[in-house]
Design a protein around this motif. Structure first.
Motif, PDB file in Angstrom:
ATOM      1  N   ASN A  31       8.172 -35.597  40.567  1.00  0.00           N
ATOM      2  CA  ASN A  31       8.223 -34.957  41.877  1.00  0.00           C
ATOM      3  C   ASN A  31       8.566 -33.481  41.706  1.00  0.00           C
ATOM      4  O   ASN A  31       9.539 -33.134  41.034  1.00  0.00           O
ATOM      5  N   ILE A  32       7.746 -32.620  42.304  1.00  0.00           N
ATOM      6  CA  ILE A  32       7.966 -31.177  42.254  1.00  0.00           C
ATOM      7  C   ILE A  32       8.152 -30.702  43.680  1.00  0.00           C
ATOM      8  O   ILE A  32       7.275 -30.871  44.530  1.00  0.00           O
ATOM      9  N   SER A  33       9.292 -30.101  43.959  1.00  0.00           N
ATOM     10  CA  SER A  33       9.618 -29.759  45.337  1.00  0.00           C
ATOM     11  C   SER A  33       8.993 -28.441  45.759  1.00  0.00           C
ATOM     12  O   SER A  33       8.665 -27.587  44.935  1.00  0.00           O
ATOM     13  N   PHE A  34       8.770 -28.315  47.070  1.00  0.00           N
ATOM     14  CA  PHE A  34       8.506 -27.007  47.671  1.00  0.00           C
ATOM     15  C   PHE A  34       9.525 -26.816  48.783  1.00  0.00           C
ATOM     16  O   PHE A  34       9.872 -27.743  49.501  1.00  0.00           O
ATOM     17  N   ASP A  35      10.022 -25.598  48.882  1.00  0.00           N
ATOM     18  CA  ASP A  35      11.196 -25.323  49.702  1.00  0.00           C
ATOM     19  C   ASP A  35      10.923 -24.176  50.677  1.00  0.00           C
ATOM     20  O   ASP A  35       9.978 -23.404  50.499  1.00  0.00           O
ATOM     21  N   PRO A  36      11.755 -24.044  51.689  1.00  0.00           N
ATOM     22  CA  PRO A  36      11.631 -22.891  52.584  1.00  0.00           C
ATOM     23  C   PRO A  36      11.798 -21.581  51.803  1.00  0.00           C
ATOM     24  O   PRO A  36      12.676 -21.466  50.944  1.00  0.00           O
ATOM     25  N   GLN A  37      10.931 -20.637  52.087  1.00  0.00           N
ATOM     26  CA  GLN A  37      10.981 -19.324  51.448  1.00  0.00           C
ATOM     27  C   GLN A  37      10.609 -18.271  52.489  1.00  0.00           C
ATOM     28  O   GLN A  37      10.235 -18.598  53.619  1.00  0.00           O
ATOM     29  N   SER A  38      10.666 -17.005  52.080  1.00  0.00           N
ATOM     30  CA  SER A  38      10.198 -15.945  52.973  1.00  0.00           C
ATOM     31  C   SER A  38       8.672 -15.943  53.001  1.00  0.00           C
ATOM     32  O   SER A  38       8.015 -16.461  52.090  1.00  0.00           O
ATOM     33  N   GLU A  39       8.084 -15.350  54.046  1.00  0.00           N
ATOM     34  CA  GLU A  39       6.623 -15.335  54.189  1.00  0.00           C
ATOM     35  C   GLU A  39       5.925 -14.529  53.098  1.00  0.00           C
ATOM     36  O   GLU A  39       4.715 -14.598  52.953  1.00  0.00           O
ATOM     37  N   VAL A  90       4.661 -19.900  60.674  1.00  0.00           N
ATOM     38  CA  VAL A  90       5.192 -18.766  59.920  1.00  0.00           C
ATOM     39  C   VAL A  90       5.586 -17.644  60.870  1.00  0.00           C
ATOM     40  O   VAL A  90       4.993 -17.467  61.941  1.00  0.00           O
ATOM     41  N   GLY A  91       6.591 -16.877  60.468  1.00  0.00           N
ATOM     42  CA  GLY A  91       7.009 -15.745  61.270  1.00  0.00           C
ATOM     43  C   GLY A  91       5.952 -14.657  61.280  1.00  0.00           C
ATOM     44  O   GLY A  91       5.333 -14.349  60.254  1.00  0.00           O
ATOM     45  N   GLY A  92       5.698 -14.098  62.458  1.00  0.00           N
ATOM     46  CA  GLY A  92       4.725 -13.023  62.574  1.00  0.00           C
ATOM     47  C   GLY A  92       3.291 -13.460  62.453  1.00  0.00           C
ATOM     48  O   GLY A  92       2.379 -12.631  62.376  1.00  0.00           O
ATOM     49  N   SER A  93       3.051 -14.778  62.411  1.00  0.00           N
ATOM     50  CA  SER A  93       1.686 -15.328  62.324  1.00  0.00           C
ATOM     51  C   SER A  93       0.937 -14.862  61.083  1.00  0.00           C
ATOM     52  O   SER A  93      -0.293 -14.815  61.066  1.00  0.00           O
ATOM     53  N   ASP A  94       1.669 -14.510  60.018  1.00  0.00           N
ATOM     54  CA  ASP A  94       1.010 -14.129  58.774  1.00  0.00           C
ATOM     55  C   ASP A  94       1.898 -14.499  57.588  1.00  0.00           C
ATOM     56  O   ASP A  94       3.089 -14.735  57.723  1.00  0.00           O
ATOM     57  N   ALA A  95       1.267 -14.577  56.419  1.00  0.00           N
ATOM     58  CA  ALA A  95       1.987 -14.910  55.189  1.00  0.00           C
ATOM     59  C   ALA A  95       1.174 -14.419  54.007  1.00  0.00           C
ATOM     60  O   ALA A  95      -0.054 -14.289  54.084  1.00  0.00           O
ATOM     61  N   ALA A  96       1.854 -14.142  52.897  1.00  0.00           N
ATOM     62  CA  ALA A  96       1.172 -13.650  51.703  1.00  0.00           C
ATOM     63  C   ALA A  96       0.231 -14.710  51.137  1.00  0.00           C
ATOM     64  O   ALA A  96       0.484 -15.918  51.238  1.00  0.00           O
ATOM     65  N   LEU A  97      -0.874 -14.264  50.528  1.00  0.00           N
ATOM     66  CA  LEU A  97      -1.783 -15.170  49.835  1.00  0.00           C
ATOM     67  C   LEU A  97      -1.038 -15.870  48.709  1.00  0.00           C
ATOM     68  O   LEU A  97      -0.227 -15.254  48.013  1.00  0.00           O
ATOM     69  N   VAL A  98      -1.307 -17.157  48.510  1.00  0.00           N
ATOM     70  CA  VAL A  98      -0.543 -17.912  47.515  1.00  0.00           C
ATOM     71  C   VAL A  98      -1.393 -18.485  46.391  1.00  0.00           C
ATOM     72  O   VAL A  98      -0.850 -18.965  45.402  1.00  0.00           O
ATOM     73  N   SER A  99      -2.718 -18.472  46.504  1.00  0.00           N
ATOM     74  CA  SER A  99      -3.531 -19.157  45.487  1.00  0.00           C
ATOM     75  C   SER A  99      -4.792 -18.364  45.180  1.00  0.00           C
ATOM     76  O   SER A  99      -5.860 -18.637  45.710  1.00  0.00           O
ATOM     77  N   SER A 106       6.680 -14.930  49.885  1.00  0.00           N
ATOM     78  CA  SER A 106       6.726 -15.676  48.611  1.00  0.00           C
ATOM     79  C   SER A 106       6.856 -17.173  48.866  1.00  0.00           C
ATOM     80  O   SER A 106       7.757 -17.819  48.343  1.00  0.00           O
ATOM     81  N   LEU A 107       5.965 -17.733  49.654  1.00  0.00           N
ATOM     82  CA  LEU A 107       6.028 -19.147  49.986  1.00  0.00           C
ATOM     83  C   LEU A 107       5.575 -20.015  48.819  1.00  0.00           C
ATOM     84  O   LEU A 107       4.669 -19.639  48.060  1.00  0.00           O
ATOM     85  N   ASP A 108       6.183 -21.200  48.684  1.00  0.00           N
ATOM     86  CA  ASP A 108       5.744 -22.182  47.688  1.00  0.00           C
ATOM     87  C   ASP A 108       4.427 -22.825  48.096  1.00  0.00           C
ATOM     88  O   ASP A 108       3.627 -23.238  47.244  1.00  0.00           O
ATOM     89  N   VAL A 109       4.198 -22.960  49.385  1.00  0.00           N
ATOM     90  CA  VAL A 109       3.024 -23.669  49.881  1.00  0.00           C
ATOM     91  C   VAL A 109       2.713 -23.177  51.294  1.00  0.00           C
ATOM     92  O   VAL A 109       3.615 -22.794  52.048  1.00  0.00           O
ATOM     93  N   ILE A 110       1.418 -23.181  51.629  1.00  0.00           N
ATOM     94  CA  ILE A 110       0.933 -22.784  52.947  1.00  0.00           C
ATOM     95  C   ILE A 110       0.194 -23.969  53.558  1.00  0.00           C
ATOM     96  O   ILE A 110      -0.531 -24.693  52.864  1.00  0.00           O
ATOM     97  N   PHE A 111       0.331 -24.177  54.859  1.00  0.00           N
ATOM     98  CA  PHE A 111      -0.401 -25.211  55.588  1.00  0.00           C
ATOM     99  C   PHE A 111      -1.299 -24.511  56.613  1.00  0.00           C
ATOM    100  O   PHE A 111      -0.798 -23.828  57.506  1.00  0.00           O
ATOM    101  N   LEU A 112      -2.612 -24.677  56.454  1.00  0.00           N
ATOM    102  CA  LEU A 112      -3.569 -23.989  57.318  1.00  0.00           C
ATOM    103  C   LEU A 112      -4.316 -24.976  58.205  1.00  0.00           C
ATOM    104  O   LEU A 112      -4.782 -26.020  57.730  1.00  0.00           O
ATOM    105  N   THR A 113      -4.463 -24.622  59.474  1.00  0.00           N
ATOM    106  CA  THR A 113      -5.381 -25.296  60.390  1.00  0.00           C
ATOM    107  C   THR A 113      -6.476 -24.302  60.723  1.00  0.00           C
ATOM    108  O   THR A 113      -6.193 -23.180  61.167  1.00  0.00           O
ATOM    109  N   VAL A 114      -7.746 -24.705  60.484  1.00  0.00           N
ATOM    110  CA  VAL A 114      -8.873 -23.795  60.695  1.00  0.00           C
ATOM    111  C   VAL A 114      -9.950 -24.507  61.498  1.00  0.00           C
ATOM    112  O   VAL A 114     -10.010 -25.741  61.545  1.00  0.00           O
ATOM    113  N   SER A 115     -10.830 -23.736  62.129  1.00  0.00           N
ATOM    114  CA  SER A 115     -11.915 -24.337  62.907  1.00  0.00           C
ATOM    115  C   SER A 115     -13.099 -23.375  62.959  1.00  0.00           C
ATOM    116  O   SER A 115     -12.966 -22.182  62.657  1.00  0.00           O
ATOM    117  N   ASN A 116     -14.251 -23.917  63.356  1.00  0.00           N
ATOM    118  CA  ASN A 116     -15.432 -23.074  63.506  1.00  0.00           C
ATOM    119  C   ASN A 116     -16.209 -23.375  64.793  1.00  0.00           C
ATOM    120  O   ASN A 116     -17.400 -23.078  64.895  1.00  0.00           O
TER     121      ASN A 116
END
Length: 351
Positions: A77-85, A127-136, A87-97
Protein backbone atom coordinates in the motif's frame (compact mmCIF):
# COMPACT_ATOMS: atom_id res chain seq x y z
CA UNK A 1 2.08 21.90 -26.24
CA UNK A 2 2.14 19.91 -23.00
CA UNK A 3 1.23 16.22 -22.71
CA UNK A 4 -0.14 14.47 -19.63
CA UNK A 5 0.32 10.70 -19.24
CA UNK A 6 -1.01 7.89 -17.05
CA UNK A 7 -4.62 8.92 -16.62
CA UNK A 8 -6.23 6.06 -14.68
CA UNK A 9 -9.86 5.91 -15.81
CA UNK A 10 -12.58 5.06 -13.29
CA UNK A 11 -16.37 4.98 -13.55
CA UNK A 12 -16.92 7.90 -11.15
CA UNK A 13 -15.09 9.90 -8.50
CA UNK A 14 -16.22 9.81 -4.90
CA UNK A 15 -14.81 9.79 -1.39
CA UNK A 16 -14.14 6.57 0.56
CA UNK A 17 -14.37 4.35 -2.52
CA UNK A 18 -12.32 1.33 -3.55
CA UNK A 19 -11.59 1.12 -7.28
CA UNK A 20 -10.48 -2.19 -8.80
CA UNK A 21 -11.12 -4.39 -11.84
CA UNK A 22 -12.91 -6.86 -9.56
CA UNK A 23 -15.30 -4.10 -8.47
CA UNK A 24 -15.88 -3.11 -12.08
CA UNK A 25 -15.02 0.55 -11.50
CA UNK A 26 -11.32 0.60 -12.52
CA UNK A 27 -11.30 0.79 -16.32
CA UNK A 28 -7.63 1.07 -17.22
CA UNK A 29 -4.99 3.63 -18.16
CA UNK A 30 -5.28 6.24 -20.90
CA UNK A 31 -2.25 8.03 -22.32
CA UNK A 32 -1.46 11.43 -23.78
CA UNK A 33 -3.88 14.21 -22.90
CA UNK A 34 -2.58 17.08 -25.01
CA UNK A 35 -3.29 20.81 -24.75
CA UNK A 36 -1.61 24.17 -25.18
CA UNK A 37 -3.58 25.19 -22.08
CA UNK A 38 -1.32 22.92 -20.03
CA UNK A 39 1.71 24.97 -21.09
CA UNK A 40 1.32 27.15 -17.99
CA UNK A 41 2.12 24.09 -15.86
CA UNK A 42 -1.37 23.83 -14.38
CA UNK A 43 -4.68 22.03 -14.62
CA UNK A 44 -7.43 24.66 -14.62
CA UNK A 45 -11.15 24.11 -14.59
CA UNK A 46 -12.37 24.98 -18.08
CA UNK A 47 -9.15 23.85 -19.80
CA UNK A 48 -9.79 22.01 -23.06
CA UNK A 49 -7.54 19.12 -24.09
CA UNK A 50 -7.43 16.31 -26.66
CA UNK A 51 -7.53 12.63 -25.63
CA UNK A 52 -8.19 9.58 -27.81
CA UNK A 53 -8.85 11.96 -30.71
CA UNK A 54 -11.66 13.72 -28.82
CA UNK A 55 -11.78 17.14 -27.15
CA UNK A 56 -12.75 17.36 -23.47
CA UNK A 57 -13.18 20.17 -20.98
CA UNK A 58 -12.10 19.90 -17.35
CA UNK A 59 -15.28 20.32 -15.28
CA UNK A 60 -13.90 19.65 -11.81
CA UNK A 61 -10.53 19.10 -10.14
CA UNK A 62 -10.44 17.37 -6.75
CA UNK A 63 -7.65 16.54 -4.31
CA UNK A 64 -7.27 14.38 -1.18
CA UNK A 65 -8.60 15.95 2.02
CA UNK A 66 -7.47 12.88 3.95
CA UNK A 67 -5.13 10.01 3.13
CA UNK A 68 -5.92 7.43 0.48
CA UNK A 69 -3.81 4.67 -1.03
CA UNK A 70 -2.67 2.84 -4.13
CA UNK A 71 -2.29 -0.94 -3.78
CA UNK A 72 0.36 -2.45 -6.03
CA UNK A 73 0.66 -5.92 -7.53
CA UNK A 74 2.81 -7.24 -4.69
CA UNK A 75 0.25 -6.09 -2.10
CA UNK A 76 2.13 -2.98 -1.00
CA UNK A 77 0.00 0.00 0.00
CA UNK A 78 1.36 3.40 -1.05
CA UNK A 79 -0.41 6.37 0.46
CA UNK A 80 -1.38 9.69 -1.06
CA UNK A 81 -1.94 12.54 1.33
CA UNK A 82 -3.27 16.10 1.42
CA UNK A 83 -0.75 18.52 -0.07
CA UNK A 84 -0.67 22.04 -1.46
CA UNK A 85 -2.04 22.58 -5.00
CA UNK A 86 1.53 23.11 -6.22
CA UNK A 87 2.70 19.62 -5.20
CA UNK A 88 -0.21 17.18 -5.03
CA UNK A 89 0.36 13.41 -4.80
CA UNK A 90 -2.68 12.75 -6.98
CA UNK A 91 -5.30 14.66 -8.99
CA UNK A 92 -8.93 13.63 -9.58
CA UNK A 93 -10.40 15.01 -12.81
CA UNK A 94 -13.98 15.07 -14.08
CA UNK A 95 -14.14 15.96 -17.79
CA UNK A 96 -16.82 16.07 -20.48
CA UNK A 97 -17.34 16.89 -24.14
CA UNK A 98 -21.10 17.39 -24.38
CA UNK A 99 -21.88 13.75 -25.12
CA UNK A 100 -20.01 11.89 -22.38
CA UNK A 101 -18.42 12.45 -18.99
CA UNK A 102 -15.19 10.69 -17.98
CA UNK A 103 -13.31 10.43 -14.69
CA UNK A 104 -9.57 10.13 -14.14
CA UNK A 105 -7.18 9.57 -11.24
CA UNK A 106 -3.73 10.93 -12.09
CA UNK A 107 -0.80 10.01 -9.81
CA UNK A 108 2.25 12.22 -9.43
CA UNK A 109 5.38 11.44 -11.45
CA UNK A 110 7.10 11.00 -8.10
CA UNK A 111 5.61 7.51 -7.77
CA UNK A 112 7.40 6.27 -10.92
CA UNK A 113 6.11 3.05 -12.55
CA UNK A 114 3.08 2.10 -10.45
CA UNK A 115 1.59 -1.37 -11.00
CA UNK A 116 -1.77 -0.45 -9.49
CA UNK A 117 -4.32 -3.14 -8.69
CA UNK A 118 -6.54 -1.04 -6.44
CA UNK A 119 -7.16 2.58 -5.47
CA UNK A 120 -8.82 3.58 -2.19
CA UNK A 121 -9.86 7.20 -1.72
CA UNK A 122 -10.28 9.03 1.57
CA UNK A 123 -12.08 12.36 1.75
CA UNK A 124 -11.95 14.39 -1.47
CA UNK A 125 -12.40 18.13 -1.88
CA UNK A 126 -12.29 20.62 -4.79
CA UNK A 127 -8.85 22.16 -5.25
CA UNK A 128 -8.35 25.70 -4.04
CA UNK A 129 -8.62 28.31 -6.77
CA UNK A 130 -9.95 25.72 -9.25
CA UNK A 131 -6.41 24.94 -10.41
CA UNK A 132 -3.48 22.69 -9.53
CA UNK A 133 0.01 21.97 -10.84
CA UNK A 134 0.46 19.29 -13.51
CA UNK A 135 1.44 16.01 -11.87
CA UNK A 136 2.15 13.48 -14.64
CA UNK A 137 4.34 14.58 -17.53
CA UNK A 138 6.39 11.33 -17.65
CA UNK A 139 5.19 8.39 -19.76
CA UNK A 140 5.18 5.31 -17.50
CA UNK A 141 4.33 1.81 -18.73
CA UNK A 142 1.20 -0.33 -18.43
CA UNK A 143 1.34 -3.58 -20.38
CA UNK A 144 -1.21 -6.10 -21.59
CA UNK A 145 0.17 -8.92 -23.72
CA UNK A 146 -2.10 -10.49 -26.30
CA UNK A 147 -2.20 -11.71 -29.88
CA UNK A 148 -5.10 -11.02 -32.24
CA UNK A 149 -7.14 -14.01 -33.34
CA UNK A 150 -5.87 -15.31 -36.67
CA UNK A 151 -2.20 -14.96 -35.74
CA UNK A 152 -0.27 -18.12 -36.65
CA UNK A 153 1.92 -19.52 -33.87
CA UNK A 154 4.90 -21.76 -34.63
CA UNK A 155 4.82 -25.36 -33.37
CA UNK A 156 7.69 -27.70 -32.65
CA UNK A 157 7.41 -29.60 -35.95
CA UNK A 158 7.75 -26.46 -38.07
CA UNK A 159 4.02 -26.11 -38.72
CA UNK A 160 1.76 -23.32 -37.49
CA UNK A 161 -1.67 -23.03 -35.90
CA UNK A 162 -4.06 -20.12 -35.39
CA UNK A 163 -3.55 -18.75 -31.89
CA UNK A 164 -7.24 -18.96 -30.99
CA UNK A 165 -7.17 -22.74 -31.53
CA UNK A 166 -4.45 -23.32 -28.95
CA UNK A 167 -5.39 -24.79 -25.58
CA UNK A 168 -3.69 -25.65 -22.33
CA UNK A 169 -1.47 -28.70 -22.92
CA UNK A 170 -0.62 -27.81 -26.51
CA UNK A 171 3.07 -27.54 -27.37
CA UNK A 172 4.58 -24.53 -29.11
CA UNK A 173 8.05 -23.60 -30.31
CA UNK A 174 10.08 -21.09 -28.28
CA UNK A 175 13.26 -19.30 -29.31
CA UNK A 176 15.19 -20.13 -26.13
CA UNK A 177 13.98 -23.50 -24.81
CA UNK A 178 12.69 -25.45 -27.79
CA UNK A 179 9.18 -26.88 -27.54
CA UNK A 180 7.25 -25.86 -24.41
CA UNK A 181 3.76 -26.54 -23.06
CA UNK A 182 1.00 -23.94 -22.84
CA UNK A 183 -0.26 -23.86 -19.28
CA UNK A 184 -3.21 -21.50 -19.85
CA UNK A 185 -4.86 -19.85 -22.87
CA UNK A 186 -7.48 -17.13 -22.58
CA UNK A 187 -9.45 -14.95 -24.96
CA UNK A 188 -11.07 -11.55 -24.65
CA UNK A 189 -13.43 -10.18 -27.32
CA UNK A 190 -13.76 -6.40 -27.59
CA UNK A 191 -17.07 -5.18 -29.00
CA UNK A 192 -17.78 -2.14 -31.16
CA UNK A 193 -18.89 0.01 -28.19
CA UNK A 194 -15.72 -0.92 -26.29
CA UNK A 195 -13.50 -0.03 -29.26
CA UNK A 196 -15.32 3.27 -29.66
CA UNK A 197 -14.91 4.15 -26.00
CA UNK A 198 -11.32 2.93 -25.70
CA UNK A 199 -9.57 3.47 -29.05
CA UNK A 200 -6.20 2.93 -27.34
CA UNK A 201 -7.09 -0.80 -27.36
CA UNK A 202 -7.02 -0.94 -31.16
CA UNK A 203 -4.44 -3.45 -32.45
CA UNK A 204 -1.14 -2.48 -34.00
CA UNK A 205 -0.44 -3.81 -37.51
CA UNK A 206 3.15 -4.84 -38.27
CA UNK A 207 3.30 -5.39 -42.06
CA UNK A 208 5.19 -8.29 -43.61
CA UNK A 209 8.91 -7.49 -43.70
CA UNK A 210 8.60 -4.41 -41.47
CA UNK A 211 10.96 -5.74 -38.79
CA UNK A 212 13.59 -7.24 -41.10
CA UNK A 213 13.92 -9.32 -44.27
CA UNK A 214 10.88 -11.64 -44.28
CA UNK A 215 9.93 -10.73 -40.68
CA UNK A 216 7.10 -11.03 -40.09
CA UNK A 217 6.21 -13.40 -42.90
CA UNK A 218 2.64 -12.04 -43.01
CA UNK A 219 1.02 -8.95 -41.52
CA UNK A 220 0.96 -9.33 -37.74
CA UNK A 221 -1.75 -7.86 -35.50
CA UNK A 222 -1.06 -7.52 -31.77
CA UNK A 223 -2.26 -5.44 -28.85
CA UNK A 224 -0.49 -2.06 -28.50
CA UNK A 225 1.40 -3.17 -25.39
CA UNK A 226 2.53 -6.53 -26.77
CA UNK A 227 6.31 -6.62 -26.77
CA UNK A 228 8.26 -7.50 -29.91
CA UNK A 229 11.86 -8.73 -29.85
CA UNK A 230 14.31 -6.38 -31.58
CA UNK A 231 17.89 -7.38 -32.37
CA UNK A 232 20.63 -5.03 -33.57
CA UNK A 233 24.00 -3.46 -32.93
CA UNK A 234 22.17 -0.25 -32.01
CA UNK A 235 20.44 -2.13 -29.17
CA UNK A 236 23.83 -3.43 -28.07
CA UNK A 237 25.28 0.09 -27.93
CA UNK A 238 22.28 1.52 -26.08
CA UNK A 239 21.44 -1.29 -23.65
CA UNK A 240 24.46 -3.61 -23.63
CA UNK A 241 22.27 -6.39 -25.07
CA UNK A 242 21.82 -7.50 -28.66
CA UNK A 243 18.14 -8.33 -28.07
CA UNK A 244 15.49 -6.34 -26.20
CA UNK A 245 11.69 -6.29 -25.98
CA UNK A 246 9.75 -3.21 -27.09
CA UNK A 247 5.98 -2.62 -27.00
CA UNK A 248 4.37 -2.62 -30.43
CA UNK A 249 2.89 0.86 -29.84
CA UNK A 250 6.41 2.30 -29.80
CA UNK A 251 7.05 0.95 -33.32
CA UNK A 252 4.12 2.84 -34.88
CA UNK A 253 5.24 5.10 -37.72
CA UNK A 254 8.21 2.97 -38.80
CA UNK A 255 8.19 0.86 -41.98
CA UNK A 256 4.41 1.03 -42.32
CA UNK A 257 3.73 -0.12 -38.73
CA UNK A 258 0.44 1.49 -37.75
CA UNK A 259 -2.57 1.45 -35.49
CA UNK A 260 -5.47 -0.43 -37.09
CA UNK A 261 -8.23 2.17 -37.36
CA UNK A 262 -10.32 0.00 -39.69
CA UNK A 263 -11.05 -2.75 -37.15
CA UNK A 264 -14.18 -2.35 -35.03
CA UNK A 265 -14.17 -5.74 -33.27
CA UNK A 266 -11.17 -7.73 -32.15
CA UNK A 267 -10.47 -10.87 -30.12
CA UNK A 268 -7.26 -10.85 -28.12
CA UNK A 269 -5.68 -14.15 -27.06
CA UNK A 270 -3.29 -14.67 -24.13
CA UNK A 271 -0.82 -17.58 -23.90
CA UNK A 272 0.83 -18.43 -20.58
CA UNK A 273 3.76 -20.84 -20.30
CA UNK A 274 5.87 -21.92 -17.31
CA UNK A 275 8.32 -19.16 -18.18
CA UNK A 276 8.16 -15.91 -20.08
CA UNK A 277 9.11 -17.05 -23.58
CA UNK A 278 9.77 -15.70 -27.05
CA UNK A 279 7.29 -17.29 -29.48
CA UNK A 280 7.11 -17.06 -33.27
CA UNK A 281 3.95 -15.27 -34.40
CA UNK A 282 3.57 -15.05 -38.18
CA UNK A 283 7.30 -15.70 -38.16
CA UNK A 284 8.13 -12.76 -35.88
CA UNK A 285 9.62 -13.14 -32.38
CA UNK A 286 7.04 -11.95 -29.81
CA UNK A 287 6.65 -12.52 -26.09
CA UNK A 288 4.24 -14.86 -24.34
CA UNK A 289 2.15 -13.56 -21.45
CA UNK A 290 4.36 -12.13 -18.70
CA UNK A 291 2.35 -12.67 -15.54
CA UNK A 292 3.27 -9.49 -13.74
CA UNK A 293 0.89 -7.30 -11.73
CA UNK A 294 -0.15 -5.27 -14.79
CA UNK A 295 -1.21 -8.35 -16.74
CA UNK A 296 -3.04 -9.75 -13.72
CA UNK A 297 -5.07 -6.57 -13.50
CA UNK A 298 -5.94 -6.63 -17.22
CA UNK A 299 -7.03 -10.28 -17.33
CA UNK A 300 -9.71 -9.96 -14.66
CA UNK A 301 -10.71 -12.08 -11.68
CA UNK A 302 -12.28 -14.99 -13.60
CA UNK A 303 -9.18 -15.54 -15.71
CA UNK A 304 -6.89 -15.22 -12.72
CA UNK A 305 -8.99 -17.72 -10.75
CA UNK A 306 -8.65 -20.19 -13.62
CA UNK A 307 -4.87 -19.73 -13.74
CA UNK A 308 -4.64 -20.23 -9.97
CA UNK A 309 -6.66 -23.46 -10.19
CA UNK A 310 -4.45 -24.80 -12.98
CA UNK A 311 -1.26 -24.04 -11.07
CA UNK A 312 -2.60 -25.29 -7.76
CA UNK A 313 -2.45 -21.98 -5.94
CA UNK A 314 -1.05 -18.55 -6.49
CA UNK A 315 0.41 -18.39 -10.00
CA UNK A 316 3.61 -16.78 -8.80
CA UNK A 317 4.61 -20.08 -7.20
CA UNK A 318 5.25 -22.21 -10.33
CA UNK A 319 5.47 -19.47 -12.96
CA UNK A 320 8.83 -17.76 -13.35
CA UNK A 321 8.64 -13.97 -13.14
CA UNK A 322 11.99 -13.62 -14.92
CA UNK A 323 11.65 -11.72 -18.19
CA UNK A 324 12.90 -13.44 -21.34
CA UNK A 325 14.70 -10.22 -22.37
CA UNK A 326 15.10 -6.74 -20.97
CA UNK A 327 12.02 -4.54 -21.35
CA UNK A 328 12.73 -1.14 -22.92
CA UNK A 329 10.12 1.38 -21.73
CA UNK A 330 8.52 4.43 -23.34
CA UNK A 331 10.94 7.21 -24.17
CA UNK A 332 13.99 4.95 -24.44
CA UNK A 333 12.10 2.58 -26.75
CA UNK A 334 11.11 5.44 -29.03
CA UNK A 335 14.71 6.67 -29.06
CA UNK A 336 15.92 3.17 -30.00
CA UNK A 337 13.42 2.90 -32.86
CA UNK A 338 14.22 6.42 -34.08
CA UNK A 339 17.93 5.56 -34.29
CA UNK A 340 17.14 2.52 -36.42
CA UNK A 341 14.99 4.63 -38.71
CA UNK A 342 17.52 7.45 -38.97
CA UNK A 343 20.35 5.03 -39.84
CA UNK A 344 18.27 2.86 -42.16
CA UNK A 345 18.83 -0.25 -40.05
CA UNK A 346 16.52 -3.24 -39.66
CA UNK A 347 14.75 -3.60 -36.32
CA UNK A 348 15.72 -7.27 -36.41
CA UNK A 349 19.12 -7.72 -37.99
CA UNK A 350 19.69 -11.10 -39.69
CA UNK A 351 21.78 -13.67 -37.89
Amino acid sequence: MATIFDLIEVTSISSHTTYSVANGNLLGVVEAAVSTEFDDGEFDEGDVFTLDGQSYQIDEIEEPASSGRFTTGNGTNISFDPQSESSLDVIFLTVSNGSETRYFVIPSDGYGDLNITQIRTGDLTPVGGSDAALVSTTDNEVNIVCFCAGTMIGLGDGSEIAVEKLEAGDRVATVDRGVQTIRWAGQRALSVPTMLRYPRLRPVVIPAGALGPGVPERDLHVSPQHRILLRSRIARRMFDADEVLVAAKHLVGVNGIRTDHATWKVTYVHLLLDRHEILLANGAPCESLFLGPQSERSLGKEAMDEIEQIFGGAPDAPVSREAARNFVPGRRARRLVARHQRNGKCLIEPG
